[in-house]
Motif scaffolding. Structure first.
Motif, PDB file in Angstrom:
ATOM      1  N   GLY A  25      -4.563  64.817  34.549  1.00  0.00           N
ATOM      2  CA  GLY A  25      -4.409  64.101  33.288  1.00  0.00           C
ATOM      3  C   GLY A  25      -5.756  63.813  32.650  1.00  0.00           C
TER       4      GLY A  25
ATOM      5  N   PRO B 131      -7.479  58.516  28.927  1.00  0.00           N
ATOM      6  CA  PRO B 131      -8.460  57.510  29.300  1.00  0.00           C
ATOM      7  C   PRO B 131      -8.542  57.281  30.817  1.00  0.00           C
ATOM      8  CG  PRO B 131      -7.223  56.759  27.407  1.00  0.00           C
ATOM      9  CD  PRO B 131      -6.586  58.042  27.838  1.00  0.00           C
ATOM     10  N   ALA B 132      -7.401  57.208  31.491  1.00  0.00           N
ATOM     11  CA  ALA B 132      -7.432  56.949  32.936  1.00  0.00           C
ATOM     12  C   ALA B 132      -8.172  58.068  33.658  1.00  0.00           C
ATOM     13  CB  ALA B 132      -6.013  56.807  33.478  1.00  0.00           C
ATOM     14  N   GLY B 133      -7.882  59.299  33.315  1.00  0.00           N
ATOM     15  CA  GLY B 133      -8.540  60.433  33.956  1.00  0.00           C
ATOM     16  C   GLY B 133     -10.037  60.410  33.713  1.00  0.00           C
TER      17      GLY B 133
ATOM     18  N   TYR C 105      -7.659  68.196  35.400  1.00  0.00           N
ATOM     19  CA  TYR C 105      -6.636  69.141  34.925  1.00  0.00           C
ATOM     20  C   TYR C 105      -5.754  68.458  33.896  1.00  0.00           C
ATOM     21  CZ  TYR C 105      -8.152  72.159  38.670  1.00  0.00           C
ATOM     22  OH  TYR C 105      -8.922  72.951  39.468  1.00  0.00           O
TER      23      TYR C 105
ATOM     24  N   ARG D  18      -2.586  68.998  30.911  1.00  0.00           N
ATOM     25  CA  ARG D  18      -1.466  69.826  30.449  1.00  0.00           C
ATOM     26  C   ARG D  18      -1.767  70.547  29.124  1.00  0.00           C
ATOM     27  NH1 ARG D  18       2.925  68.775  27.089  1.00  0.00           N
ATOM     28  NH2 ARG D  18       2.325  66.658  26.571  1.00  0.00           N
TER      29      ARG D  18
ATOM     30  N   GLY E 219      -1.749  58.891  20.448  1.00  0.00           N
ATOM     31  CA  GLY E 219      -1.077  57.601  20.385  1.00  0.00           C
ATOM     32  C   GLY E 219      -1.744  56.671  19.385  1.00  0.00           C
TER      33      GLY E 219
ATOM     34  N   VAL F  98      -3.377  73.350  31.750  1.00  0.00           N
ATOM     35  CA  VAL F  98      -2.842  73.510  33.105  1.00  0.00           C
ATOM     36  C   VAL F  98      -1.853  72.381  33.353  1.00  0.00           C
ATOM     37  CG1 VAL F  98      -3.369  73.602  35.571  1.00  0.00           C
ATOM     38  CG2 VAL F  98      -5.046  74.476  33.906  1.00  0.00           C
ATOM     39  N   ARG F  99      -0.599  72.751  33.502  1.00  0.00           N
ATOM     40  CA  ARG F  99       0.420  71.738  33.722  1.00  0.00           C
ATOM     41  C   ARG F  99       0.669  71.581  35.222  1.00  0.00           C
ATOM     42  NH1 ARG F  99       5.140  71.063  29.936  1.00  0.00           N
ATOM     43  NH2 ARG F  99       5.880  69.061  30.615  1.00  0.00           N
TER      44      ARG F  99
ATOM     45  N   VAL G  42       2.811  48.966  19.302  1.00  0.00           N
ATOM     46  CA  VAL G  42       3.267  50.290  18.870  1.00  0.00           C
ATOM     47  C   VAL G  42       4.253  50.129  17.705  1.00  0.00           C
ATOM     48  CG1 VAL G  42       4.457  52.398  19.555  1.00  0.00           C
ATOM     49  CG2 VAL G  42       2.851  51.321  21.143  1.00  0.00           C
TER      50      VAL G  42
ATOM     51  N   ASP H 145       2.233  49.495  14.684  1.00  0.00           N
ATOM     52  CA  ASP H 145       1.594  50.740  14.231  1.00  0.00           C
ATOM     53  C   ASP H 145       2.575  51.535  13.368  1.00  0.00           C
ATOM     54  OD1 ASP H 145      -0.786  50.353  15.602  1.00  0.00           O
ATOM     55  OD2 ASP H 145      -0.402  51.838  17.168  1.00  0.00           O
TER      56      ASP H 145
ATOM     57  N   TYR I 138       7.235  53.078  26.699  1.00  0.00           N
ATOM     58  CA  TYR I 138       7.048  54.404  27.262  1.00  0.00           C
ATOM     59  C   TYR I 138       7.463  54.343  28.735  1.00  0.00           C
ATOM     60  CZ  TYR I 138       4.366  55.938  23.148  1.00  0.00           C
ATOM     61  OH  TYR I 138       3.983  56.289  21.885  1.00  0.00           O
TER      62      TYR I 138
ATOM     63  N   GLY J 219      -4.324  54.361  35.742  1.00  0.00           N
ATOM     64  CA  GLY J 219      -3.800  54.322  34.372  1.00  0.00           C
ATOM     65  C   GLY J 219      -2.327  53.924  34.306  1.00  0.00           C
TER      66      GLY J 219
ATOM     67  N   VAL K 219      -4.168  47.940  26.855  1.00  0.00           N
ATOM     68  CA  VAL K 219      -5.034  48.701  25.960  1.00  0.00           C
ATOM     69  C   VAL K 219      -5.971  49.597  26.764  1.00  0.00           C
ATOM     70  CG1 VAL K 219      -4.918  47.086  24.037  1.00  0.00           C
ATOM     71  CG2 VAL K 219      -6.635  46.750  25.836  1.00  0.00           C
ATOM     72  N   ILE K 220      -6.811  50.318  26.067  1.00  0.00           N
ATOM     73  CA  ILE K 220      -7.720  51.255  26.725  1.00  0.00           C
ATOM     74  C   ILE K 220      -8.653  50.518  27.697  1.00  0.00           C
ATOM     75  CG2 ILE K 220      -9.581  52.932  26.326  1.00  0.00           C
ATOM     76  CD1 ILE K 220      -8.124  53.521  23.607  1.00  0.00           C
TER      77      ILE K 220
ATOM     78  N   THR L 162      -6.929  49.958  30.894  1.00  0.00           N
ATOM     79  CA  THR L 162      -6.855  51.243  31.601  1.00  0.00           C
ATOM     80  C   THR L 162      -8.208  51.581  32.218  1.00  0.00           C
ATOM     81  OG1 THR L 162      -5.100  51.973  30.123  1.00  0.00           O
ATOM     82  CG2 THR L 162      -6.307  53.695  31.286  1.00  0.00           C
TER      83      THR L 162
HETATM   84  P1  FAD Z   1      -2.483  58.905  28.609  1.00  0.00           P
HETATM   85  O1  FAD Z   1      -3.399  58.491  27.525  1.00  0.00           O
HETATM   86  O2  FAD Z   1      -1.067  59.172  28.251  1.00  0.00           O
HETATM   87  O3  FAD Z   1      -3.086  60.221  29.300  1.00  0.00           O
HETATM   88  C1  FAD Z   1      -2.354  60.992  30.212  1.00  0.00           C
HETATM   89  C2  FAD Z   1      -2.751  62.449  30.088  1.00  0.00           C
HETATM   90  O4  FAD Z   1      -2.107  63.203  31.129  1.00  0.00           O
HETATM   91  C3  FAD Z   1      -2.326  63.113  28.784  1.00  0.00           C
HETATM   92  O5  FAD Z   1      -3.422  63.771  28.203  1.00  0.00           O
HETATM   93  C4  FAD Z   1      -1.229  64.092  29.195  1.00  0.00           C
HETATM   94  O6  FAD Z   1      -1.167  65.250  28.370  1.00  0.00           O
HETATM   95  C5  FAD Z   1      -1.655  64.431  30.608  1.00  0.00           C
HETATM   96  N1  FAD Z   1      -0.551  64.932  31.452  1.00  0.00           N
HETATM   97  C6  FAD Z   1       0.739  64.520  31.478  1.00  0.00           C
HETATM   98  N2  FAD Z   1       1.453  65.229  32.352  1.00  0.00           N
HETATM   99  C7  FAD Z   1       0.611  66.126  32.914  1.00  0.00           C
HETATM  100  C8  FAD Z   1       0.781  67.157  33.878  1.00  0.00           C
HETATM  101  N3  FAD Z   1       1.962  67.400  34.450  1.00  0.00           N
HETATM  102  N4  FAD Z   1      -0.301  67.904  34.203  1.00  0.00           N
HETATM  103  C9  FAD Z   1      -1.521  67.674  33.623  1.00  0.00           C
HETATM  104  N5  FAD Z   1      -1.717  66.717  32.688  1.00  0.00           N
HETATM  105  C10 FAD Z   1      -0.668  65.954  32.347  1.00  0.00           C
HETATM  106  N6  FAD Z   1      -5.037  51.101  23.236  1.00  0.00           N
HETATM  107  C11 FAD Z   1      -6.072  50.524  22.563  1.00  0.00           C
HETATM  108  O7  FAD Z   1      -7.001  50.039  23.213  1.00  0.00           O
HETATM  109  N7  FAD Z   1      -6.082  50.489  21.200  1.00  0.00           N
HETATM  110  C12 FAD Z   1      -5.087  51.035  20.431  1.00  0.00           C
HETATM  111  O8  FAD Z   1      -5.135  50.992  19.205  1.00  0.00           O
HETATM  112  C13 FAD Z   1      -4.002  51.650  21.116  1.00  0.00           C
HETATM  113  N8  FAD Z   1      -2.988  52.205  20.424  1.00  0.00           N
HETATM  114  C14 FAD Z   1      -1.951  52.786  21.089  1.00  0.00           C
HETATM  115  C15 FAD Z   1      -0.909  53.347  20.345  1.00  0.00           C
HETATM  116  C16 FAD Z   1       0.166  53.931  20.988  1.00  0.00           C
HETATM  117  C17 FAD Z   1       1.295  54.522  20.186  1.00  0.00           C
HETATM  118  C18 FAD Z   1       0.215  53.951  22.403  1.00  0.00           C
HETATM  119  C19 FAD Z   1       1.383  54.560  23.118  1.00  0.00           C
HETATM  120  C20 FAD Z   1      -0.811  53.388  23.152  1.00  0.00           C
HETATM  121  C21 FAD Z   1      -1.911  52.802  22.499  1.00  0.00           C
HETATM  122  N9  FAD Z   1      -2.961  52.218  23.225  1.00  0.00           N
HETATM  123  C22 FAD Z   1      -4.013  51.654  22.544  1.00  0.00           C
HETATM  124  C23 FAD Z   1      -2.967  52.193  24.708  1.00  0.00           C
HETATM  125  C24 FAD Z   1      -3.756  53.366  25.327  1.00  0.00           C
HETATM  126  O9  FAD Z   1      -3.420  54.538  24.652  1.00  0.00           O
HETATM  127  C25 FAD Z   1      -3.455  53.469  26.829  1.00  0.00           C
HETATM  128  O10 FAD Z   1      -3.937  52.295  27.477  1.00  0.00           O
HETATM  129  C26 FAD Z   1      -4.102  54.669  27.513  1.00  0.00           C
HETATM  130  O11 FAD Z   1      -4.004  55.844  26.740  1.00  0.00           O
HETATM  131  C27 FAD Z   1      -3.458  54.966  28.880  1.00  0.00           C
HETATM  132  O12 FAD Z   1      -4.202  55.980  29.491  1.00  0.00           O
HETATM  133  P2  FAD Z   1      -3.616  57.031  30.539  1.00  0.00           P
HETATM  134  O13 FAD Z   1      -4.738  57.963  30.803  1.00  0.00           O
HETATM  135  O14 FAD Z   1      -2.987  56.311  31.655  1.00  0.00           O
HETATM  136  O15 FAD Z   1      -2.425  57.807  29.783  1.00  0.00           O
END
Ligand code: FAD
Length: 461
Positions: free
Chosen positions: A13, A16-18, A37, A39, A50, A80-81, A156, A159, A331, A366, A375-376, A379
């Motif tokens: 992924g 941000p977490a990755g 990696y 997707r 988002g 790469v999924r 959300v 937004d 979500y 994440g 928020v980010i 995370t």
């Molecule tokens: P994600 O950001 O979802 O990243 C996960 C990644 O994994 C994606 O790129 C995905 O494509 C990939 N992935 C999924 N499945 C697979 C697979 N099988 N193989 C490989 N890769 C894969 N936070 C703020 O601070 N300010 C904001 O204004 C804000 N606005 C937001 C608006 C919306 C609509 C949403 C939903 C969230 C918002 N957030 C905001 C929160 C912030 O986006 C999250 O805290 C953060 O993105 C979470 O990070 P993550 O890496 O866990 O998940």
């Protein structure tokens, strides 16, 4: 003692977490090698797909992620999924540790009749549509109605309300997709109701997002004064962030505005408002039974107080006419590989401080670790925690890094056999420049590509 060979870690992924997990790993130890990696052919997860287009400042984290991706001991492998192109077990074979950071790509459903009618969307899909997520590019939401109902009162939901009501002149300077801009320019939506099952003291949004609604040009708040009875009296007892949020809410809802604000509100052609103590029972169909024409809401009352306050149905119902229903109730993480432990009820990977339970060498960070809130910055902190846990395990020797592992070389052999061609970070930079170039022509920061095929073509040009 440090191991002779380098520790090979892979991250699933590229959100941000990755990136934050990778950042902490490569910065803290010089003998750790990280592969991310992702997707999609494009990185950054919900920062790209988002975060609202009119929040460009939030997207500045991309600069930090880019630095991490360009670090000598970090590589990005897009397109790469995991779970399909390569399994988690295969990654575990190739690496000393695997960190699952794949976010929350599903959404919670309302579970009410009529949810599948035309005109009903999840916020996840609607956001994906205006932000250019390839799988949502064909959504074409019907915006020909006057009233839209959004279910849920978090950031959300706000937004989505803001994007529905913002003047197109503001949006056209953002990186919102052109198809969304065109549809919004033709939109008939004049009124957005943001519905929640509890009361004004329980709204889940933050003050910044509420302030943006209150100040949104061309709109006025339209609330029911009766829903705010007794709220002003509770202000004194509230903790500071909730107090400020509630004060702003009260100001928008019931205070008589000054002359200038009154004039602004009178000129406004669009309106928005919260509706409290309402729970969806059914989306009501049009006479041809094809599309949404309204929503039936159960009227709630609150029981208990403080954090433990609960909404209970009074038995009363209310119908609201609307042609657009957007459910923004959360979500949900999905299981991407049956070999990974998954708590289906909580929809997270069961873990202790980022260590996946009962599986050595497997970690998570994440939204898939914590659930889809925060928020980010939240995370970031929890990803740093996971990276620390992993490094501690190397230090303690519970994560064995003494054997030699093939890392990305092993995985690329597998991918090649399967006809999967990864996208590197410099390939992404070609997509990035092309999107920026297309945006410049229109006076916006970028025009996103919507089609994975096109992204791959540009990446390989
Ligand atoms: P994600 O950001 O979802 O990243 C996960 C990644 O994994 C994606 O790129 C995905 O494509 C990939 N992935 C999924 N499945 C697979 C697979 N099988 N193989 C490989 N890769 C894969 N936070 C703020 O601070 N300010 C904001 O204004 C804000 N606005 C937001 C608006 C919306 C609509 C949403 C939903 C969230 C918002 N957030 C905001 C929160 C912030 O986006 C999250 O805290 C953060 O993105 C979470 O990070 P993550 O890496 O866990 O998940």
């Amino acid at each position: 003692s440090t191991p002779a060979s380098s520790a090979k870690v892979c991250i699933v992924g590229g959100g941000p977490a990755g990136f934050y997990t990778a950042q902490h790993l490569v910065k803290t130890r010089t003998d750790v090698q990280v592969d991310i990696y992702e997707r999609l052919p494009v990185p950054f997860g919900l920062v790209r797909f988002g975060v609202a287009p009119d929040h460009p400042e939030v997207k500045n984290v991309i600069n930090t992620f880019t630095q991490t991706a360009q670090h000598a001991r970090c590589s990005f492998h897009g397109n790469v999924r995991v779970g399909k192109d390569v399994t988690v077990e295969e990654l575990q074979e190739a690496y000393h540790a695997v960190v699952l950071s794949y976010g929350a790509e599903g959404n919670r459903t309302m579970g009410v009749p009529g949810e599948d009618l035309a005109g009903v969307y999840s916020a996840k899909d609607f956001v994906g549509w205006y932000n250019g997520l390839p799988r949502n590019s064909e959504l074409r939401p019907d915006l020909s109605c006057e009233t839209a109902v959004i279910l849920g009162q978090g950031n959300v939901a706000l937004d989505v309300a803001r994007i529905l009501l913002s003047p197109v002149d503001i949006l056209k300077k953002t990186d919102i997709t052109q198809h969304a801009l065109d549809a919004l320019a033709e939109s008939s939506v004049r009124r957005v109701l943001i519905v929640g099952r509890r009361g004004p003291l329980q709204v889940a949004c933050t003050i910044k997002e509420l302030r943006e609604m209150v100040n949104l040009p061309g709109t006025r708040p339209e609330m029911e004064a009766s829903e705010f009875e007794g709220i002003a009296e509770t202000l004194k007892s509230l903790a500071r962030p909730r107090k400020r949020l509630t004060e702003l809410l009260l100001k928008a809802a019931i205070e008589t505005p000054g002359e200038e604000e009154l004039e602004r509100r009178n000129r406004a052609e669009r309106a928005w408002g919260f509706r409290f103590l309402r729970k969806p029972l059914e989306v009501l169909p049009s006479t041809d039974l094809i599309r949404a024409a309204g929503i039936r809401l159960a009227v709630n009352r609150l029981e208990g107080d403080g954090e433990g306050v609960r909404a209970v149905a009074t038995g009363e119902v209310e119908d609201v006419e609307c042609g657009l229903v957007i459910s923004s109730i959360g979500y949900k993480s999905l299981l991407i590989d049956p070999a990974v432990p998954f708590d289906a009820r909580k929809a997270i990977i069961p873990n202790t401080m980022g260590r996946v339970q009962q599986t050595a060498g497997l970690y998570c960070s994440g939204w898939v670790k914590r659930g889809p809130t925060g928020v980010i910055a939240t995370t970031m902190n929890d990803s740093f925690d996971t990276a620390r846990t992993l490094l501690q395990d190397i230090g303690k020797g519970t994560l064995d890094v003494s054997t030699v592992k093939p890392g990305s070389q092993g995985v690329s052999t597998l991918l090649e056999k399967r006809g999967v061609k990864p996208v590197s970070f410099s390939d992404w930079e070609k997509i990035d420049s092309e999107e920026t170039r297309r945006g410049e022509i229109k006076g916006k920061p970028r025009e996103k590509m919507l089609d994975v095929g096109e992204m791959l073509q540009v990446a390989r040009a």
